[in-house]
Design a protein around this motif. Structure first.
Motif, PDB file in Angstrom:
ATOM      1  N   GLY A 177      -1.706   7.390  -0.138  1.00 22.69           N
ATOM      2  CA  GLY A 177      -2.781   7.999  -0.910  1.00 22.69           C
ATOM      3  C   GLY A 177      -2.871   9.500  -0.765  1.00 22.69           C
ATOM      4  O   GLY A 177      -3.672  10.139  -1.444  1.00 22.69           O
ATOM      5  N   HIS A 184       0.829  -1.208   0.000  1.00 20.30           N
ATOM      6  CA  HIS A 184       0.000   0.000   0.000  1.00 20.30           C
ATOM      7  C   HIS A 184       0.867   1.262   0.000  1.00 20.30           C
ATOM      8  O   HIS A 184       2.044   1.212   0.349  1.00 20.30           O
ATOM      9  CB  HIS A 184      -0.876   0.039   1.253  1.00 20.30           C
ATOM     10  N   TYR A 185       0.244   2.404  -0.379  1.00 23.33           N
ATOM     11  CA  TYR A 185       0.840   3.712  -0.098  1.00 23.33           C
ATOM     12  C   TYR A 185      -0.201   4.540   0.641  1.00 23.33           C
ATOM     13  O   TYR A 185      -1.333   4.107   0.839  1.00 23.33           O
ATOM     14  CB  TYR A 185       1.348   4.392  -1.353  1.00 23.33           C
ATOM     15  N   HIS A 223      -2.427  -3.176  -3.540  1.00 21.93           N
ATOM     16  CA  HIS A 223      -3.798  -2.996  -3.037  1.00 21.93           C
ATOM     17  C   HIS A 223      -4.804  -3.020  -4.185  1.00 21.93           C
ATOM     18  O   HIS A 223      -5.915  -3.539  -4.055  1.00 21.93           O
ATOM     19  CB  HIS A 223      -3.868  -1.667  -2.275  1.00 21.93           C
ATOM     20  N   THR A 283      -8.784   0.895  -6.748  1.00 17.99           N
ATOM     21  CA  THR A 283      -8.042   1.979  -6.118  1.00 17.99           C
ATOM     22  C   THR A 283      -6.766   2.238  -6.908  1.00 17.99           C
ATOM     23  O   THR A 283      -6.296   1.374  -7.658  1.00 17.99           O
ATOM     24  CB  THR A 283      -7.677   1.609  -4.659  1.00 17.99           C
ATOM     25  N   CYS A 287      -4.036   2.791  -5.303  1.00 17.59           N
ATOM     26  CA  CYS A 287      -3.027   2.311  -4.367  1.00 17.59           C
ATOM     27  C   CYS A 287      -2.351   1.040  -4.894  1.00 17.59           C
ATOM     28  O   CYS A 287      -3.063   0.154  -5.392  1.00 17.59           O
ATOM     29  CB  CYS A 287      -3.687   2.045  -3.006  1.00 17.59           C
ATOM     30  N   PRO A 288      -1.040   0.907  -4.851  1.00 20.68           N
ATOM     31  CA  PRO A 288      -0.060   1.718  -4.110  1.00 20.68           C
ATOM     32  C   PRO A 288       0.642   2.795  -4.917  1.00 20.68           C
ATOM     33  O   PRO A 288       1.787   3.158  -4.613  1.00 20.68           O
ATOM     34  CB  PRO A 288       0.949   0.653  -3.669  1.00 20.68           C
TER      35      PRO A 288
END
Length: 256
Positions: free
Chosen positions: A35, A32-33, A145, A151, A153-154
């Motif tokens: 965001g 993940h990051y 993610h 999404t 993400c990441p």
């Protein structure tokens, strides 16, 4: 290098609001990051990393209503891994119905500011992956993610690395070099205007920019000309064009 784990008590984590759901094993890990914007200054100040992790926990608990930070572990630029929910505890960050499949590991990069993960973050993510495989019954999968959940993400830089199999950076360094010419150590302060920033570190940066073909005076004074040159360089390298030479812009100045 063994994992450099920052335990919950060491980053002053809040106690969870309830009991975790048991997680016996997983297929692997999802990366993940944040965001949001991550200040580049965290690269030179580990205390900012801990503060950012605490703010993420607060958002997840007070904003999302979760019992705790949603991630299993958090990787920072200093090759340290913050303990989130930890081993054998169901994360909350992968998305409803997807949390049981993978541990959730956050890299402290965002969609602006610190966007491209320094080597220290990549090493720390791999350290976390190896840790949960050895101690948390995690399988071999490494996904982003966005795999299975709608999404961004990441983020593109981190996801491209995940798609390559999440390899360790060459050389084992923690400064985010990533190959090519090696930047000298970051001077420890931001080069910015106003007011005019003066010093040998400014001259060093200006000299390298001239070597790269940018027109600016090498006078050791970071004023409006240096700031505008910095902004144009940052736009060329697809990073935040704030006109400030922080750790990432400093490193990029020496990258091929």
């Amino acid at each position: 290098m063994a994992i450099d784990l920052v335990l919950r008590r060491d980053w002053n984590a809040r106690a969870p609001r309830g009991d975790y759901t048991q997680l016996d094993s997983t297929k692997g890990v999802k990366v993940h990051y944040t965001g949001g914007r991550v200040d580049e200054a965290i690269v030179g100040d580990h205390g900012r990393c801990a503060a950012l992790v605490r703010s993420i926990q607060a958002h997840h608990m007070d904003g999302n209503g979760w019992i705790d930070i949603g991630y299993s572990y958090v990787a920072c630029p200093h090759r340290k891994v913050f303990e989130g929910r930890g081993l054998h505890h169901l994360p909350a960050a992968n998305g409803a119905g997807l949390n049981a499949g993978h541990y959730a590991v956050l890299g402290l990069v965002g969609n602006s500011g610190l966007v491209r993960p320094p080597d220290g973050i990549l090493h720390a993510i791999v350290d976390a992956i190896e840790f949960v495989r050895k101690n948390g019954s995690a399988g071999k999968e490494i996904k982003g993610h966005r795999d299975g959940y709608a999404t961004d993400c990441p983020g593109e830089p981190l996801y491209a690395w995940v798609r390559r199999g999440a390899p360790r950076p060459a050389g084992g360094g923690d400064d985010g070099g990533g190959g090519g010419p090696t930047a000298p150590p970051f001077p420890g302060r931001l080069l910015s205007y106003p007011p005019v920033t003066r010093g040998q570190d400014v001259r060093t940066w200006q000299t390298q920019m001239r070597r790269r073909g940018w027109e600016l005076a090498v006078d050791g004074a970071y004023g409006p000309e240096s700031r505008e040159t910095c902004r144009r360089f940052q736009r060329q390298r697809n990073v935040s064009d704030d006109g400030i030479v922080g750790p990432i812009t400093w490193r990029l100045t020496w990258e091929a």
